[in-house]
Write a protein that holds these residues in place. Structure first.
Motif, mmCIF file in Angstrom:
data_model
loop_
_atom_site.group_PDB
_atom_site.id
_atom_site.type_symbol
_atom_site.label_atom_id
_atom_site.label_comp_id
_atom_site.label_asym_id
_atom_site.label_seq_id
_atom_site.Cartn_x
_atom_site.Cartn_y
_atom_site.Cartn_z
ATOM 1 N N LEU A 42 0.824 -1.205 0.000
ATOM 2 C CA LEU A 42 0.000 0.000 0.000
ATOM 3 C C LEU A 42 0.862 1.260 0.000
ATOM 4 N N ALA A 43 1.980 1.233 0.714
ATOM 5 C CA ALA A 43 2.883 2.380 0.697
ATOM 6 C C ALA A 43 3.451 2.601 -0.699
ATOM 7 N N LEU A 44 3.813 1.511 -1.376
ATOM 8 C CA LEU A 44 4.353 1.628 -2.727
ATOM 9 C C LEU A 44 3.298 2.101 -3.722
ATOM 10 N N LEU A 45 2.036 1.878 -3.410
ATOM 11 C CA LEU A 45 0.947 2.363 -4.261
ATOM 12 C C LEU A 45 0.586 3.814 -3.956
ATOM 13 N N GLY A 46 1.286 4.412 -3.002
ATOM 14 C CA GLY A 46 1.084 5.819 -2.717
ATOM 15 C C GLY A 46 0.170 6.136 -1.559
ATOM 16 N N GLU A 47 -0.266 5.106 -0.833
ATOM 17 C CA GLU A 47 -1.121 5.342 0.322
ATOM 18 C C GLU A 47 -0.282 5.557 1.582
ATOM 19 N N SER A 48 -0.905 6.085 2.620
ATOM 20 C CA SER A 48 -0.270 6.213 3.922
ATOM 21 C C SER A 48 -0.533 4.922 4.689
ATOM 22 N N ALA A 49 0.498 4.088 4.797
ATOM 23 C CA ALA A 49 0.347 2.760 5.390
ATOM 24 C C ALA A 49 1.082 2.697 6.715
ATOM 25 N N ALA A 50 0.364 2.366 7.770
ATOM 26 C CA ALA A 50 0.959 2.220 9.097
ATOM 27 C C ALA A 50 0.925 0.753 9.499
ATOM 28 N N PHE A 51 2.015 0.298 10.085
ATOM 29 C CA PHE A 51 2.115 -1.091 10.530
ATOM 30 C C PHE A 51 2.282 -1.101 12.046
ATOM 31 N N VAL A 52 1.441 -1.893 12.723
ATOM 32 C CA VAL A 52 1.478 -2.006 14.174
ATOM 33 C C VAL A 52 1.946 -3.405 14.539
ATOM 34 N N SER A 53 2.967 -3.478 15.395
ATOM 35 C CA SER A 53 3.525 -4.773 15.755
ATOM 36 C C SER A 53 4.372 -4.615 17.011
ATOM 37 N N ALA A 54 5.069 -5.690 17.390
ATOM 38 C CA ALA A 54 6.053 -5.660 18.472
ATOM 39 C C ALA A 54 7.327 -6.297 17.946
ATOM 40 N N LEU A 55 8.443 -5.611 18.114
ATOM 41 C CA LEU A 55 9.732 -6.076 17.632
ATOM 42 C C LEU A 55 10.736 -6.100 18.766
ATOM 43 N N PRO A 56 11.693 -7.025 18.722
ATOM 44 C CA PRO A 56 12.709 -7.067 19.778
ATOM 45 C C PRO A 56 13.586 -5.826 19.745
ATOM 46 N N ASP A 57 13.962 -5.398 20.934
ATOM 47 C CA ASP A 57 14.818 -4.222 21.058
ATOM 48 C C ASP A 57 16.285 -4.658 20.949
ATOM 49 N N ASN A 58 16.634 -5.113 19.732
ATOM 50 C CA ASN A 58 17.997 -5.572 19.460
ATOM 51 C C ASN A 58 18.300 -5.297 17.990
ATOM 52 N N PRO A 59 19.511 -5.575 17.518
ATOM 53 C CA PRO A 59 19.845 -5.254 16.123
ATOM 54 C C PRO A 59 18.989 -5.965 15.079
ATOM 55 N N VAL A 60 18.479 -7.165 15.392
ATOM 56 C CA VAL A 60 17.626 -7.862 14.431
ATOM 57 C C VAL A 60 16.293 -7.131 14.286
ATOM 58 N N GLY A 61 15.721 -6.737 15.404
ATOM 59 C CA GLY A 61 14.490 -5.963 15.353
ATOM 60 C C GLY A 61 14.696 -4.626 14.662
ATOM 61 N N GLU A 62 15.843 -4.008 14.908
ATOM 62 C CA GLU A 62 16.157 -2.733 14.263
ATOM 63 C C GLU A 62 16.255 -2.895 12.749
ATOM 64 N N SER A 63 16.814 -4.012 12.308
ATOM 65 C CA SER A 63 16.935 -4.265 10.868
ATOM 66 C C SER A 63 15.572 -4.433 10.221
ATOM 67 N N ALA A 64 14.658 -5.134 10.912
ATOM 68 C CA ALA A 64 13.297 -5.287 10.395
ATOM 69 C C ALA A 64 12.611 -3.929 10.296
ATOM 70 N N LEU A 65 12.802 -3.105 11.327
ATOM 71 C CA LEU A 65 12.213 -1.770 11.328
ATOM 72 C C LEU A 65 12.765 -0.926 10.177
ATOM 73 N N ARG A 66 14.071 -1.021 9.975
ATOM 74 C CA ARG A 66 14.712 -0.256 8.903
ATOM 75 C C ARG A 66 14.194 -0.686 7.537
ATOM 76 N N GLU A 67 13.925 -1.982 7.374
ATOM 77 C CA GLU A 67 13.403 -2.479 6.106
ATOM 78 C C GLU A 67 12.019 -1.917 5.817
ATOM 79 N N LEU A 68 11.177 -1.850 6.836
ATOM 80 C CA LEU A 68 9.843 -1.276 6.652
ATOM 81 C C LEU A 68 9.932 0.207 6.303
ATOM 82 N N ARG A 69 10.795 0.919 7.003
ATOM 83 C CA ARG A 69 10.947 2.352 6.741
ATOM 84 C C ARG A 69 11.488 2.617 5.347
#
Length: 344
Positions: free
Chosen positions: A43-70
């Protein structure tokens, strides 16, 4: 631009190279994916405002997942950081008569510990036009199922459209509840249900009739009857979409869908997908594009359905969970340009 909020898990995806068996060579390709996250990215790539709600670990792996979404402009402000781990899934891509195989390693993931009250849904849903989740999320734990219900109720109370992709995963329902015990209540609040015939049977307890995907040809009339059965069972629904996959082999599928909504019963164009690159995320790309079409095409449900099927057909040619197809590419395929010729 519309604001769509999705709720679920993003995972680390570890895939064997090409069509190799697990650990046939000492390499696994790492990326990220997961049903609701895939929808948000599309949806973000289609130009919409897309928000994702989740829980991620507070470590480098979680940070990498967050960076990928951003990286794909997904709004991640409501993602909770916590102690724990990121869920993992291992993927082995099949070929010919050997099916693909998924192995989950998700027990104890941060998202599975989420419980009601962990998210301020009133704040998160401000200005939202749509809320989306799947049957994968409530399959992970009872507390997460309760939190999913809380989110859906909050969306309905705010007058926000709710879609649920039933997405039955038999390997995940392990905490003592059968899928219909949870999913039927969730479905009672939905405006749009997205499913295949197995999802309807296993999540809602409604039996399809004569919908044998192994028969080589699907009967759209049987799916009309199935969609009508779902709408009768859940009278609050505005529409039911059912994806129709004819699995001729791991590499060759027929792909189409039906939509039973305000305009009646619609059947899409059928695509022959003869050289599948990656079918994981195909259903999520359908969901995202259908949501996009229903929000943007002025009530033209037939056009929304065709857009969704074309988008998901293109996803089968893209490695990874995310559908990286541009709207212009989807429009071109929808308009009949399916030659695959080099664009110069």
């Amino acid at each position: 631009m519309h604001r769509i909020v999705s709720f679920g898990e993003i995972m680390l995806r570890l895939k064997s190279p090409a069509h190799e068996r697990f650990f046939q060579s000492p390499v696994l390709e790492a990326s990220f994916g997961g049903g609701e996250a895939n929808v948000a990215v599309s949806l973000a790539l289609l130009g919409e405002s897309a928000a994702f709600v989740s829980a991620l670990p507070d470590n480098p792996v979680g940070e990498s997942a967050l960076r990928e979404l951003r990286r794909y402009s997904v709004d991640c402000q409501a993602i909770k950081r916590a102690k724990g781990r990121l869920g993992i899934y291992f993927l082995e891509t099949g070929a010919n008569q050997r099916p693909s195989n998924v192995v989950y390693d998700r027990d104890g993931s941060c998202i599975s510990a989420v419980k009601p009250g962990d998210f301020n849904w009133t704040e998160i849903l401000k200005g939202a036009d749509w809320f989306h989740t799947t049957g994968i999320t409530p399959a992970l734990s009872q507390s997460l199922a309760d939190a999913t219900l809380e989110a859906i109720k909050a969306a309905k109370a705010a007058g926000i459209s709710v879609s649920i992709d039933l997405n039955y995963r038999k390997k995940l329902w392990n905490y003592g509840k059968k899928a219909p015990e949870i999913m039927r209540e969730l479905a009672s609040y939905a405006d749009l249900i997205i499913a295949n015939e197995e999802d309807v049977q296993m999540c809602l307890g409604l039996e399809p009739e004569n919908t044998d995907v192994g028969a080589g040809k699907l009967d759209s009339e049987q799916y009309r009857l199935l969609a009508e059965k779902v709408k009768r069972e859940f009278p609050g629904l505005k529409a039911v979409a059912i994806t129709l996959r004819e699995s001729r082999s791991a590499d060759k599928n027929g792909w189409s869908a039906i939509l039973h909504g305000a305009s009646g019963f619609q059947v899409s164009r059928a695509y022959d997908i003869d050289d599948i690159v990656d079918r994981v995320g195909g259903g999520d790309s359908f969901s995202a594009a259908l949501i996009y079409g229903l929000l943007n095409y002025g009530g033209d449900e037939a056009k929304a359905l065709e857009f969704a099927v074309a988008a998901s057909a293109l996803k089968h040619a893209i490695p990874g969970d995310f559908n990286l197809s541009a709207k212009a590419e989807i429009d071109a395929l929808m308009g009949g340009n399916a030659s695959g010729r080099v664009q110069r």
